[in-house]
Design a protein around this motif. Structure first.
Motif: not given
Lengths: 145, 81, 145, 81
Positions: C38-43, C123-131
């Motif tokens: 959904e548009g977010q980069r996932v690590l 999910e852990h995202y490239a911007d440091g957030h998770s959800g």
């Protein structure tokens, strides 16, 4: 990418070539030699292909699948020569972002490969006889009649 | 007009003809004409629609014209997979 | 047969366990960790399961697939824990006499596994957030609204 | 009637509650009552239909009755695969 090979198909290696960081789904199909067809016990199969056209028609089928469905990678490998029970005669692999496209493209490719590529198979039966297998589509037409 | 056509037989057609390729002189306008005139060679009782044909390595319809010197590939019903 | 594992899924070994002299078709599905959602980069992803019910519900899904479609063998393996991009999170394999049943059963199993088994992913995202990822079915309902 | 219920939280419910399991005294007839009365614990604003519930390791509907001593598992929206 379409390939016609005379040696054992290696699904694991082929799968790894479809890996992609953008892929969330991978679907594969394998056609295995089974021990029975239309009530007769099968010992082995002999596949024959007219390679130049099997290649170009296979590439065309894969292109069509990739135009129809949003997939990242799609490949098909068909083996020729003498195959024993349990051997893999054909492999199709597709990777895509989402699973719907992977399933549909995989199905599209194997369905078309079976009826459009110049490939034939001769079954050798337990009773010593052998026979060329009729095409699926012809059989379906016969049923329609 | 009689044309010199190289015909290639595959699978059961080759077994029936006892040969994989031959050059024949046929009075044929279309691929279908070639198929029908070589009935005794390939021995096929299949409806034409179940078989396929290529001219010079290109899949074509049975109504495709044949020219002197063409190579016509006669494919029995396919059964890959 | 359903399995929940904490280590790498091995598709090649699993495939070999579905071999059967009566099988003419084999279909597999793999869910891979992809680098975007959904548009977010996932690590990376973290999967959590409530194992007792994920097992029993998974077995039930496989039973349903085998009742609906004439297949010989059907298996599903889901992995839990921290997974990296390209890792296989879930594998489904089906072998059958003919390909139609293999495709349909494979699709049935993955569709139901995704919406019925008590499994969650963060999910852990490239911007440091998770959800935590929303369920597919809920998202579909939201679109219907 | 107040019942003693062991509640287990999973995924985001567990993170919100800050605990995986607790035993609570609730005046609840159904699984849905338990979910609603523990709203402040699991913090879910999801429609009940998006979540799942099990009683004593069996998946049940939200209208399933709860009994004193039951273990109720509260599952946020699932997302396997």
């Amino acid at each position: 990418m379409m390939q016609i090979v005379e040696t054992r198909i290696d699904p694991e290696r082929l799968r790894d070539e479809l890996l992609d960081a953008a892929a969330g789904a991978y679907t594969s199909f394998e056609g295995w030699i089974r021990n029975e067809n239309e009530g007769q016990r099968v010992l082995r199969l002999e596949y024959e292909a007219y390679v130049p056209l099997a290649m170009s028609e296979g590439e065309q089928v894969i292109r069509e699948a990739m135009e129809r469905y949003p997939v990242l990678h799609a490949r098909c490998v068909h083996r020729t020569g003498v195959l024993e029970i349990g051997d893999c005669a054909v492999w199709v692999g597709v990777s895509s972002a989402h699973r719907d496209a992977a399933f549909l493209a995989c199905r599209y490719i194997i369905d078309k490969v079976k009826v459009r590529l110049p490939i034939w198979k001769k079954e050798h039966y337990a009773d010593g006889h052998s026979g060329w297998v009729n095409c699926e589509q012809c059989a379906a037409h016969a049923h329609d009649d | 007009m009689t044309k010199s056509i190289t015909v290639r037989y595959f699978a059961q057609f080759r077994e029936q003809a006892g040969i994989g390729e031959e050059t024949v002189a046929v009075a044929a306008e279309t691929a279908a004409d070639v198929f029908r005139q070589l009935q005794e060679r390939h021995g096929s009782r299949e409806p034409l629609g179940h078989c396929k044909v290529a001219i010079n390595d290109e899949l074509v319809g049975w109504d495709a014209p044949v020219a002197d010197g063409d190579t016509v590939l006669l494919f029995p019903p396919v059964a890959g997979g």
